[in-house]
Design a protein around this motif. Structure first.
Motif, PDB file in Angstrom:
ATOM      1  N   GLY A   9       0.818  -1.204   0.000  1.00 42.80           N
ATOM      2  CA  GLY A   9       0.000   0.000   0.000  1.00 42.80           C
ATOM      3  C   GLY A   9       0.851   1.253   0.000  1.00 42.80           C
ATOM      4  O   GLY A   9       0.587   2.213  -0.726  1.00 42.80           O
ATOM      5  N   SER A  16       2.005   6.704  -6.920  1.00 44.08           N
ATOM      6  CA  SER A  16       0.974   7.586  -7.446  1.00 44.08           C
ATOM      7  C   SER A  16       1.287   9.041  -7.131  1.00 44.08           C
ATOM      8  O   SER A  16       1.095   9.932  -7.963  1.00 44.08           O
ATOM      9  CB  SER A  16      -0.389   7.192  -6.891  1.00 44.08           C
ATOM     10  OG  SER A  16      -0.576   7.740  -5.622  1.00 44.08           O
TER      11      SER A  16
ATOM     12  N   ILE B  56      -6.091  15.769 -20.707  1.00 41.81           N
ATOM     13  CA  ILE B  56      -5.185  14.651 -20.424  1.00 41.81           C
ATOM     14  C   ILE B  56      -4.689  14.739 -18.985  1.00 41.81           C
ATOM     15  O   ILE B  56      -4.606  13.730 -18.267  1.00 41.81           O
ATOM     16  CB  ILE B  56      -4.018  14.659 -21.416  1.00 41.81           C
ATOM     17  CG1 ILE B  56      -4.554  14.504 -22.826  1.00 41.81           C
ATOM     18  CG2 ILE B  56      -3.030  13.570 -21.096  1.00 41.81           C
ATOM     19  CD1 ILE B  56      -3.497  14.511 -23.877  1.00 41.81           C
ATOM     20  N   TYR B  57      -4.377  15.980 -18.564  1.00 42.64           N
ATOM     21  CA  TYR B  57      -3.911  16.160 -17.186  1.00 42.64           C
ATOM     22  C   TYR B  57      -4.989  15.750 -16.193  1.00 42.64           C
ATOM     23  O   TYR B  57      -4.706  15.121 -15.164  1.00 42.64           O
ATOM     24  CB  TYR B  57      -3.529  17.626 -16.974  1.00 42.64           C
ATOM     25  CG  TYR B  57      -3.227  17.956 -15.550  1.00 42.64           C
ATOM     26  CD1 TYR B  57      -4.095  18.716 -14.788  1.00 42.64           C
ATOM     27  CD2 TYR B  57      -2.080  17.489 -14.945  1.00 42.64           C
ATOM     28  CE1 TYR B  57      -3.825  19.012 -13.479  1.00 42.64           C
ATOM     29  CE2 TYR B  57      -1.805  17.775 -13.635  1.00 42.64           C
ATOM     30  CZ  TYR B  57      -2.677  18.539 -12.899  1.00 42.64           C
ATOM     31  OH  TYR B  57      -2.410  18.819 -11.598  1.00 42.64           O
ATOM     32  N   VAL B  60      -5.199  11.911 -16.089  1.00 46.76           N
ATOM     33  CA  VAL B  60      -4.051  11.326 -15.383  1.00 46.76           C
ATOM     34  C   VAL B  60      -4.169  11.562 -13.890  1.00 46.76           C
ATOM     35  O   VAL B  60      -3.896  10.674 -13.067  1.00 46.76           O
ATOM     36  CB  VAL B  60      -2.740  11.905 -15.934  1.00 46.76           C
ATOM     37  CG1 VAL B  60      -1.587  11.581 -15.023  1.00 46.76           C
ATOM     38  CG2 VAL B  60      -2.468  11.363 -17.303  1.00 46.76           C
ATOM     39  N   SER B  61      -4.608  12.775 -13.508  1.00 44.22           N
ATOM     40  CA  SER B  61      -4.735  13.040 -12.072  1.00 44.22           C
ATOM     41  C   SER B  61      -5.843  12.203 -11.453  1.00 44.22           C
ATOM     42  O   SER B  61      -5.733  11.757 -10.304  1.00 44.22           O
ATOM     43  CB  SER B  61      -4.985  14.525 -11.828  1.00 44.22           C
ATOM     44  OG  SER B  61      -6.249  14.879 -12.283  1.00 44.22           O
ATOM     45  N   CYS B  64      -4.362   8.829 -10.879  1.00 45.94           N
ATOM     46  CA  CYS B  64      -3.462   8.884  -9.731  1.00 45.94           C
ATOM     47  C   CYS B  64      -4.235   8.905  -8.429  1.00 45.94           C
ATOM     48  O   CYS B  64      -3.844   8.268  -7.444  1.00 45.94           O
ATOM     49  CB  CYS B  64      -2.594  10.156  -9.824  1.00 45.94           C
ATOM     50  SG  CYS B  64      -1.035   9.857 -10.591  1.00 45.94           S
ATOM     51  N   LEU B  67      -5.449   5.421  -7.646  1.00 44.64           N
ATOM     52  CA  LEU B  67      -4.339   4.598  -7.170  1.00 44.64           C
ATOM     53  C   LEU B  67      -3.973   4.953  -5.737  1.00 44.64           C
ATOM     54  O   LEU B  67      -3.696   4.082  -4.906  1.00 44.64           O
ATOM     55  CB  LEU B  67      -3.137   4.800  -8.090  1.00 44.64           C
ATOM     56  CG  LEU B  67      -2.136   3.659  -8.156  1.00 44.64           C
ATOM     57  CD1 LEU B  67      -2.800   2.429  -8.687  1.00 44.64           C
ATOM     58  CD2 LEU B  67      -0.975   4.057  -9.042  1.00 44.64           C
ATOM     59  N   LEU B  68      -4.006   6.252  -5.440  1.00 48.34           N
ATOM     60  CA  LEU B  68      -3.675   6.690  -4.083  1.00 48.34           C
ATOM     61  C   LEU B  68      -4.685   6.158  -3.081  1.00 48.34           C
ATOM     62  O   LEU B  68      -4.326   5.691  -1.990  1.00 48.34           O
ATOM     63  CB  LEU B  68      -3.639   8.217  -4.037  1.00 48.34           C
ATOM     64  CG  LEU B  68      -3.255   8.822  -2.694  1.00 48.34           C
ATOM     65  CD1 LEU B  68      -1.780   8.624  -2.490  1.00 48.34           C
ATOM     66  CD2 LEU B  68      -3.601  10.290  -2.658  1.00 48.34           C
ATOM     67  N   GLY B  71      -3.989   2.536  -2.442  1.00 51.02           N
ATOM     68  CA  GLY B  71      -2.840   2.347  -1.560  1.00 51.02           C
ATOM     69  C   GLY B  71      -3.159   2.678  -0.122  1.00 51.02           C
ATOM     70  O   GLY B  71      -2.807   1.934   0.807  1.00 51.02           O
ATOM     71  N   VAL B  72      -3.880   3.780   0.097  1.00 48.17           N
ATOM     72  CA  VAL B  72      -4.235   4.176   1.456  1.00 48.17           C
ATOM     73  C   VAL B  72      -5.161   3.151   2.081  1.00 48.17           C
ATOM     74  O   VAL B  72      -5.019   2.779   3.253  1.00 48.17           O
ATOM     75  CB  VAL B  72      -4.870   5.580   1.432  1.00 48.17           C
ATOM     76  CG1 VAL B  72      -5.573   5.873   2.730  1.00 48.17           C
ATOM     77  CG2 VAL B  72      -3.815   6.622   1.199  1.00 48.17           C
ATOM     78  N   LEU B  74      -5.305  -0.027   1.359  1.00 46.21           N
ATOM     79  CA  LEU B  74      -4.495  -1.210   1.673  1.00 46.21           C
ATOM     80  C   LEU B  74      -3.749  -1.017   2.979  1.00 46.21           C
ATOM     81  O   LEU B  74      -3.653  -1.937   3.798  1.00 46.21           O
ATOM     82  CB  LEU B  74      -3.481  -1.443   0.557  1.00 46.21           C
ATOM     83  CG  LEU B  74      -3.715  -2.629  -0.359  1.00 46.21           C
ATOM     84  CD1 LEU B  74      -2.526  -2.786  -1.283  1.00 46.21           C
ATOM     85  CD2 LEU B  74      -3.906  -3.892   0.421  1.00 46.21           C
TER      86      LEU B  74
END
Lengths: 82, 108
Positions: A9, A16, B56-57, B60-61, B64, B67-68, B71-72, B74
């Motif tokens: 994680g 990212s 596009i920006y 992409v953001s 991201c 994904l963040l 991760g958080v 998880l």
């Protein structure tokens, strides 16, 4: 294991965040910096800011559709057998 | 995460679930953003190439951000080790019970 999950994680969040800051800097801040500044040598030319995300998006979509297609084919084969 | 929690607790009268309101919100947001972008294109304050970069920006953001959040999530996932032990005990007990009754519980 709990520690492996947290490590993965953390890795994901770091990746990212780094991608986000690099891209933001590239697209939004760099156009306003003078052309002779040394920071410009750390960033690719601005056309690549379009090419790389579009290429990655196209690759992701094609991989997804390949995966979905293969799963559909496998399920149809299983249905025909049973 | 981009939770759709609003969908579940907006109607608690037992009325049938209507997913259309959320779609309308998303579509209106997209329409507002594209109108802003077309306005930027027309006004030509910023050079053309940079205006083309804006959608596009945003995409992409958004990726991201997703994904963040993964991760958080998880990192903060609770594992409940005591419940895991209790669950294993329950499984062993149930297996023993079913085996006595003659049911095939399979391998472990």
């Amino acid at each position: 294991m709990e520690l492996a999950d947290r490590a993965v994680g953390l890795l994901l969040s770091l990746i990212s965040l780094s991608i986000f800051t690099y891209f933001t800097f590239w697209v939004i801040i760099l156009p306003f910096v003078d052309n002779g500044h040394f920071v410009h040598q750390y960033f690719l030319p601005l056309e690549y800011a379009i090419i790389i995300p579009v290429f990655a998006g196209v690759a992701l979509l094609s991989l997804l559709s390949l995966f979905v297609g293969s799963v559909m084919l496998k399920s149809r084969k299983k249905n025909k057998k049973a | 995460m981009l939770t759709f929690g609003k969908l579940t607790n907006s109607q608690d009268k037992g009325a049938p679930f209507s997913p259309m309101k959320h779609i309308f919100k998303i579509i209106s947001l997209l329409a507002a953003i594209s109108a802003f972008w077309v306005g930027l294109l027309q006004a030509s304050i910023i050079p053309r190439t940079h205006t083309w970069l804006l959608p596009i920006y945003l995409v992409v953001s958004l990726g991201c951000y997703g994904l963040l959040m993964v991760g958080v999530g998880l990192m903060q996932f609770p594992t409940c080790p005591q419940e895991a032990v209790l669950l294993q005990q329950d499984i062993a007990e149930a297996k023993g019970f079913l085996k006595d009754k003659g049911v095939d519980v399979g391998s472990d």
